[in-house]
Design an enzyme around this catalytic site. Structure first.
Site, PDB file in Angstrom:
ATOM      1  N   GLU A 149       0.854  -1.188   0.000  1.00 30.90           N
ATOM      2  CA  GLU A 149       0.000   0.000   0.000  1.00 30.90           C
ATOM      3  C   GLU A 149       0.888   1.235   0.000  1.00 30.90           C
ATOM      4  O   GLU A 149       1.873   1.294   0.746  1.00 30.90           O
ATOM      5  CB  GLU A 149      -0.907   0.009   1.228  1.00 30.90           C
ATOM      6  CG  GLU A 149      -1.714   1.285   1.408  1.00 30.90           C
ATOM      7  CD  GLU A 149      -2.588   1.256   2.669  1.00 30.90           C
ATOM      8  OE1 GLU A 149      -2.920   0.140   3.127  1.00 30.90           O
ATOM      9  OE2 GLU A 149      -2.908   2.332   3.201  1.00 30.90           O
ATOM     10  N   GLU A 154      -2.769  11.430   3.151  1.00 30.57           N
ATOM     11  CA  GLU A 154      -3.821  11.231   4.147  1.00 30.57           C
ATOM     12  C   GLU A 154      -3.839  12.454   5.049  1.00 30.57           C
ATOM     13  O   GLU A 154      -2.784  13.011   5.391  1.00 30.57           O
ATOM     14  CB  GLU A 154      -3.551   9.986   4.994  1.00 30.57           C
ATOM     15  CG  GLU A 154      -3.588   8.695   4.214  1.00 30.57           C
ATOM     16  CD  GLU A 154      -3.383   7.497   5.119  1.00 30.57           C
ATOM     17  OE1 GLU A 154      -4.387   6.880   5.517  1.00 30.57           O
ATOM     18  OE2 GLU A 154      -2.221   7.188   5.447  1.00 30.57           O
TER      19      GLU A 154
END
Length: 416
Positions: A149, A154
């Site tokens: 990932e 974020e």
């Protein structure tokens, strides 16, 4: 983003992480990449050729104890004014107290290496968790974290920074990453990674803030040498941000102006629906008339106009893809290229045919609209091929003009 709680401290993989930290100086993003694929969100709906939706509550919060139910409703995800809008709402739905959206390119678009970027602005608020990230395309068979990932961006709560992470498997979950420099996330910024066979680097507006070494699968990082797909979502609540509070404003909207993937030396795929080397007539959506070389002229500098569709060579154009993914349009009758006069950049600059020079004034990005037509954006000036004054009569000039999505800038490409 996937089944993990992040914190601002190092975990038990401190030794692994220490080996990943680069000592290289902060750098600017590599400008040498060629555009391989993009979604500019300039249509009227989400392009189903690029994105599908995750639906539901992820069997209890997507592994993070999130509080939202993801839907494919326009209330939660839509294209609006040239942006993808992901909207989190406070409402009871599907047994959860909030709704939002999570889009993925899985099975549609996947990439290995290159610069992956999106221009985004986000809300602040306790319990909000917008993200732009990737997962390994083999997640359905190997599971997470063996899929790998890459969290490109974020943001949680009211922080004045974003975060970049990677997650992978070293006989269990390993992660590396951290916070960016200060940034006002409520304004548009370009969030990106540069991903090569040796490193993953994180950037905001072209300024690097983190780097991970993945050369030769160091520390079992083989997850980052295979295809990944893209995700965009806004979670509500979860282990990392915690729950919303009374000060969190809903609805909360995440705006994505575009997503682009650049690859170094790659041969970009053809524009959707276009045959490289194919011959087409271009019919203007507003007028129903064809892109035409005035009087079937063959001299450099001959004007380009619209004219009733008559099937002549003056209205036939062969499209050849350039190395950067753009196209040149060569008129069949004259063998000259569709050209912006004088390499002009101002609204209203005339369009003509000229000797094929291969310069930016003769390069056009073909972007498919939601209705199946195309807009042609000139590489040199970023403006659209446009019929002057939205005219409909034979002989109306063709020019460049600021991209406004009108019918005067939409062209149906009919293969001949």
């Amino acid at each position: 983003m996937y089944q993990v709680m992040k914190t601002k401290r190092l975990y038990a993989f401190a030794l692994v992480i220490a080996l990943l930290v680069s000592l290289l100086p902060i750098t600017k993003a590599n400008a040498a990449y060629n555009l391989a694929w993009s979604d500019e969100f300039n249509g009227t709906s989400i392009d189903q050729n690029n994105w599908s939706f995750e639906i539901g509550n992820g069997s209890g919060g997507w592994g993070n104890n999130e509080l939202e139910y993801y839907t494919n409703r326009p209330e939660n995800a839509r294209v609006e004014s040239g942006n993808l809008v992901i909207e989190a709402r406070k409402e009871n739905y599907g047994g959860m107290g909030y709704t939002s959206a999570r889009l993925k390119s899985q099975g549609k678009k996947s990439f290995k290496y290159g610069r992956i970027e999106a221009r985004i602005k986000m809300p602040k608020g306790q319990g909000l968790w917008p993200a732009f990230w990737t997962l390994g395309s083999d997640i359905g068979t190997v599971g997470w974290p063996k899929s790998g990932e890459i969290d490109i961006m974020e943001h949680v709560n009211n922080e004045n920074n974003t975060h970049g992470y990677i997650h992978w498997d070293v006989n269990g979950h390993a992660q590396y990453g951290g916070a960016s420099h200060a940034v006002d996330v409520t304004q548009y910024h370009v969030y990106s990674v540069e991903w090569t066979s040796s490193a993953i680097k994180w950037f905001i507006d072209g300024v690097q803030f983190k780097e991970a070494n993945i050369a030769n699968n160091v520390n079992s990082t083989e997850e980052f040498h295979k295809d990944h797909f893209l995700l965009l979502n806004m979670a509500v609540g979860g282990n990392w941000p915690g729950s919303p509070d009374g000060a969190t404003a809903f609805p909360a909207k995440m705006y994505v102006d575009y997503v682009r993937v650049y690859q170094d030396g790659a041969t970009p795929p053809p524009a959707s629906g276009i045959v490289n080397g194919g011959t087409y007539k271009l019919i203007n959506v507003n007028s129903g008339k064809a892109l035409d070389v005035a009087s079937a002229g063959t001299a450099p500098g001959t004007n380009v106009q619209i004219w009733s569709d008559n099937g002549s060579g003056a209205q036939k154009w062969t499209l050849y893809q350039n190395a950067d993914g753009s196209y040149k349009l060569i008129n069949v009758n004259s063998a000259h290229a569709l050209d912006v006069a004088g390499s002009g950049t101002g609204d209203g600059t005339n369009v003509q045919v000229w000797n094929d020079l291969g310069n930016g004034a003769q390069k056009w990005n073909l972007i498919k609209n939601a209705d199946g037509s195309y807009k042609l954006i000139n590489v040199n000036n970023g403006k659209a091929l446009d019929v002057s004054g939205s005219g409909t009569a034979d002989g109306v000039n063709v020019q460049i003009w600021t991209d406004n999505g009108s019918g005067a800038q939409k062209w149906s490409l009919v293969k001949v």
